[in-house]
Scaffold this motif. Structure first.
Motif, PDB file in Angstrom:
ATOM      1  N   SER A 346       2.216   1.294  -9.424  1.00 50.71           N
ATOM      2  CA  SER A 346       2.895   1.768 -10.636  1.00 50.71           C
ATOM      3  C   SER A 346       3.683   3.056 -10.417  1.00 50.71           C
ATOM      4  O   SER A 346       4.743   3.246 -11.023  1.00 50.71           O
ATOM      5  CB  SER A 346       1.872   1.964 -11.762  1.00 50.71           C
ATOM      6  OG  SER A 346       0.889   2.907 -11.405  1.00 50.71           O
ATOM      7  N   ALA A 347       3.205   3.960  -9.570  1.00 54.99           N
ATOM      8  CA  ALA A 347       3.883   5.245  -9.383  1.00 54.99           C
ATOM      9  C   ALA A 347       5.288   5.075  -8.833  1.00 54.99           C
ATOM     10  O   ALA A 347       6.206   5.816  -9.195  1.00 54.99           O
ATOM     11  CB  ALA A 347       3.066   6.136  -8.455  1.00 54.99           C
ATOM     12  N   THR A 348       5.473   4.090  -7.970  1.00 54.21           N
ATOM     13  CA  THR A 348       6.752   3.908  -7.282  1.00 54.21           C
ATOM     14  C   THR A 348       7.478   2.628  -7.660  1.00 54.21           C
ATOM     15  O   THR A 348       8.673   2.493  -7.380  1.00 54.21           O
ATOM     16  CB  THR A 348       6.528   3.886  -5.762  1.00 54.21           C
ATOM     17  OG1 THR A 348       5.620   2.812  -5.442  1.00 54.21           O
ATOM     18  CG2 THR A 348       5.928   5.203  -5.280  1.00 54.21           C
ATOM     19  N   GLY A 349       6.764   1.667  -8.260  1.00 51.59           N
ATOM     20  CA  GLY A 349       7.365   0.376  -8.564  1.00 51.59           C
ATOM     21  C   GLY A 349       7.372  -0.578  -7.382  1.00 51.59           C
ATOM     22  O   GLY A 349       7.913  -1.682  -7.482  1.00 51.59           O
ATOM     23  N   TRP A 350       6.784  -0.172  -6.258  1.00 56.47           N
ATOM     24  CA  TRP A 350       6.718  -1.060  -5.091  1.00 56.47           C
ATOM     25  C   TRP A 350       5.837  -2.268  -5.408  1.00 56.47           C
ATOM     26  O   TRP A 350       5.009  -2.241  -6.321  1.00 56.47           O
ATOM     27  CB  TRP A 350       6.141  -0.340  -3.882  1.00 56.47           C
ATOM     28  CG  TRP A 350       6.889   0.876  -3.457  1.00 56.47           C
ATOM     29  CD1 TRP A 350       8.155   1.249  -3.810  1.00 56.47           C
ATOM     30  CD2 TRP A 350       6.392   1.919  -2.602  1.00 56.47           C
ATOM     31  NE1 TRP A 350       8.485   2.437  -3.222  1.00 56.47           N
ATOM     32  CE2 TRP A 350       7.426   2.871  -2.483  1.00 56.47           C
ATOM     33  CE3 TRP A 350       5.193   2.122  -1.939  1.00 56.47           C
ATOM     34  CZ2 TRP A 350       7.281   4.020  -1.714  1.00 56.47           C
ATOM     35  CZ3 TRP A 350       5.044   3.259  -1.169  1.00 56.47           C
ATOM     36  CH2 TRP A 350       6.080   4.199  -1.062  1.00 56.47           C
ATOM     37  N   LEU A 351       6.003  -3.307  -4.601  1.00 55.73           N
ATOM     38  CA  LEU A 351       5.233  -4.539  -4.759  1.00 55.73           C
ATOM     39  C   LEU A 351       4.478  -4.827  -3.478  1.00 55.73           C
ATOM     40  O   LEU A 351       5.055  -4.807  -2.375  1.00 55.73           O
ATOM     41  CB  LEU A 351       6.161  -5.708  -5.093  1.00 55.73           C
ATOM     42  CG  LEU A 351       6.866  -5.578  -6.443  1.00 55.73           C
ATOM     43  CD1 LEU A 351       8.086  -6.493  -6.509  1.00 55.73           C
ATOM     44  CD2 LEU A 351       5.908  -5.863  -7.592  1.00 55.73           C
ATOM     45  N   LEU A 352       3.185  -5.073  -3.604  1.00 56.93           N
ATOM     46  CA  LEU A 352       2.330  -5.406  -2.465  1.00 56.93           C
ATOM     47  C   LEU A 352       1.966  -6.883  -2.568  1.00 56.93           C
ATOM     48  O   LEU A 352       1.419  -7.316  -3.585  1.00 56.93           O
ATOM     49  CB  LEU A 352       1.079  -4.536  -2.450  1.00 56.93           C
ATOM     50  CG  LEU A 352       0.212  -4.616  -1.191  1.00 56.93           C
ATOM     51  CD1 LEU A 352      -0.471  -3.284  -0.918  1.00 56.93           C
ATOM     52  CD2 LEU A 352      -0.843  -5.712  -1.302  1.00 56.93           C
ATOM     53  N   ILE A 353       2.289  -7.648  -1.541  1.00 56.41           N
ATOM     54  CA  ILE A 353       2.080  -9.095  -1.544  1.00 56.41           C
ATOM     55  C   ILE A 353       1.093  -9.471  -0.454  1.00 56.41           C
ATOM     56  O   ILE A 353       1.241  -9.050   0.701  1.00 56.41           O
ATOM     57  CB  ILE A 353       3.407  -9.846  -1.295  1.00 56.41           C
ATOM     58  CG1 ILE A 353       4.492  -9.356  -2.249  1.00 56.41           C
ATOM     59  CG2 ILE A 353       3.208 -11.346  -1.439  1.00 56.41           C
ATOM     60  CD1 ILE A 353       5.882  -9.864  -1.905  1.00 56.41           C
ATOM     61  N   THR A 354       0.072 -10.246  -0.824  1.00 60.11           N
ATOM     62  CA  THR A 354      -0.886 -10.767   0.145  1.00 60.11           C
ATOM     63  C   THR A 354      -0.758 -12.280   0.182  1.00 60.11           C
ATOM     64  O   THR A 354      -0.744 -12.934  -0.860  1.00 60.11           O
ATOM     65  CB  THR A 354      -2.330 -10.374  -0.218  1.00 60.11           C
ATOM     66  OG1 THR A 354      -2.410  -8.947  -0.298  1.00 60.11           O
ATOM     67  CG2 THR A 354      -3.310 -10.850   0.832  1.00 60.11           C
ATOM     68  N   MET A 355      -0.671 -12.831   1.386  1.00 59.12           N
ATOM     69  CA  MET A 355      -0.474 -14.276   1.563  1.00 59.12           C
ATOM     70  C   MET A 355      -1.510 -14.840   2.515  1.00 59.12           C
ATOM     71  O   MET A 355      -1.974 -14.143   3.428  1.00 59.12           O
ATOM     72  CB  MET A 355       0.919 -14.545   2.139  1.00 59.12           C
ATOM     73  CG  MET A 355       2.059 -14.153   1.233  1.00 59.12           C
ATOM     74  SD  MET A 355       3.636 -14.101   2.130  1.00 59.12           S
ATOM     75  CE  MET A 355       3.555 -12.461   2.849  1.00 59.12           C
ATOM     76  N   SER A 356      -1.856 -16.100   2.287  1.00 57.69           N
ATOM     77  CA  SER A 356      -2.690 -16.832   3.223  1.00 57.69           C
ATOM     78  C   SER A 356      -1.794 -17.740   4.045  1.00 57.69           C
ATOM     79  O   SER A 356      -1.032 -18.534   3.491  1.00 57.69           O
ATOM     80  CB  SER A 356      -3.743 -17.657   2.480  1.00 57.69           C
ATOM     81  OG  SER A 356      -4.424 -18.507   3.384  1.00 57.69           O
ATOM     82  N   THR A 357      -1.874 -17.624   5.374  1.00 52.87           N
ATOM     83  CA  THR A 357      -1.038 -18.469   6.238  1.00 52.87           C
ATOM     84  C   THR A 357      -1.665 -19.837   6.467  1.00 52.87           C
ATOM     85  O   THR A 357      -1.111 -20.658   7.192  1.00 52.87           O
ATOM     86  CB  THR A 357      -0.794 -17.775   7.586  1.00 52.87           C
ATOM     87  OG1 THR A 357      -2.049 -17.446   8.190  1.00 52.87           O
ATOM     88  CG2 THR A 357       0.029 -16.517   7.404  1.00 52.87           C
TER      89      THR A 357
END
Length: 359
Positions: A346-357
């Motif tokens: 929320s502080a920066t608006g960045w997005l963290l994405i976790t994926m299963s290969t």
């Protein structure tokens, strides 16, 4: 005949129940997988939030202390000012002072402070007051740096005086623009008297991707300057993401900004690509997207199709449901479908994405 029919009917019932339970098990397993990815993304985003919050609060504390010290500090007398001027080294209008050391100039990032002024030798009493306040702030800047080693801590005054820890050699300190015109100064939230975050950028001193948070310093209603702190995202992400791989190494996490700019990943090849592409271009241009970036003709898309498709899909999800706490999605690359979950910092608006290969 009736007996045979009952047996046959019972046989089909068993087959139906078996198929139903198998499908239900797969559905439950898929739900658990999605929940797991969502939990990991939320935990990672919260961990990053806490680090960024710590950095923010540290510069706010420094700003409050500087205002207090400045108000109690008188200008230099002529003898003291003369000592500083004898220790001055110039490059154009940039002046570096070394009043407490002799011998050769310290090396880049030596554990000593840097006192700079960006308006030649036009040193007013007001500027001498700022320089004296810098000296009093040195132990605090040093401590702040040591508690979060992969960063710079610095202050820019409204009069173009500049104080940074650790050491920045004069040749590295020369800028085309004065400090008060630089993004690290103007990004501070002056109207709200609060933090401002600069967009991630490539550090020109080979430290990789960085981000800056800045906070304005006021004495009552008078703007004294801005305190800033740089964070080396490459080292931060390695520390945060290095353990996220799953038991079989099938989990991948990436961080991008709200436009898809690649910030970090927990795969060595992805980190290397970010550094290589951006360094070659001299700026941050690598994106996790499949389509154009508005207003950026220099944008380059990653060679990783999964990351690009995931980034594009997440941006679409955020646009459709901007207030969601977490976004669950599936990412199709070729004929293969992958599960993913994303959370916002929320502080920066960045997005963290976790994926299963695991498809």
């Amino acid at each position: 005949m009736l007996k045979f029919f009952r047996r046959r009917f019972g046989f089909f019932v068993l087959i139906f129940l078996f198929c139903f339970l198998m499908n239900a098990g797969r559905t439950l397993q898929a739900m658990k997988s999605e929940d797991c990815l969502g939990t990991i993304s939320l935990q990672l985003s919260r961990s990053l939030e806490l680090i960024l919050e710590h950095v923010s609060k540290s510069i706010k504390a420094l700003a409050e202390e500087y205002a207090r010290i400045y108000e109690a500090t008188p200008p230099m007398d002529e003898a003291e000012k003369g000592l500083w001027m004898k220790s001055a080294f110039e490059n154009g209008k940039t002046v570096s002072f070394r009043p407490f050391s002799s011998g050769p100039e310290p090396v880049f990032q030596a554990p000593v402070p840097t006192y700079l002024f960006y308006n030649g030798r036009h040193i007013t009493p007001h500027v001498t007051r700022e320089l004296k306040a810098f000296v009093s702030m040195t132990p605090l800047f040093k401590t702040a740096y040591q508690t979060f080693g992969y960063s710079w801590v610095y202050m820019t005054t409204a009069d173009e005086a500049f104080f940074i820890y650790p050491y920045l050699p004069l040749k590295e300190a020369v800028n085309n623009l004065p400090p008060t015109k630089q993004d690290f100064y103007t990004v501070a939230d002056f109207q709200g008297r609060s933090f401002g975050w600069q967009r991630p950028y490539l550090d020109l001193a080979d430290a990789g991707m960085m981000v800056t948070v800045s906070y304005p310093v006021y004495s009552r209603d008078t703007l004294l300057g801005v305190i800033s702190r740089d964070i080396t995202l490459t080292q931060l992400s390695r520390r945060l993401l290095k353990h996220i791989a799953g038991r079989t190494g099938n989990l991948v996490s990436i961080i991008m900004d709200r436009e898809g700019l690649a910030i970090a990943a927990n795969r060595a090849a992805a980190t290397e690509e970010i550094d290589r592409v951006n360094t070659r271009a001299g700026s941050a241009i690598l994106y996790y997207r499949t389509s154009g970036v508005p207003g950026n003709k220099k944008a380059v898309f990653s060679s990783n199709s999964l990351f690009n498709k995931a980034g594009e899909n997440v941006l679409t999800c955020v646009e459709k449901d901007p207030h969601a706490g977490i976004w669950h999605l599936q990412v199709k690359v070729g004929q293969t479908m992958y599960k993913a979950a994303a959370a916002r910092i929320s502080a920066t608006g960045w997005l963290l994405i976790t994926m299963s290969t695991d498809s």
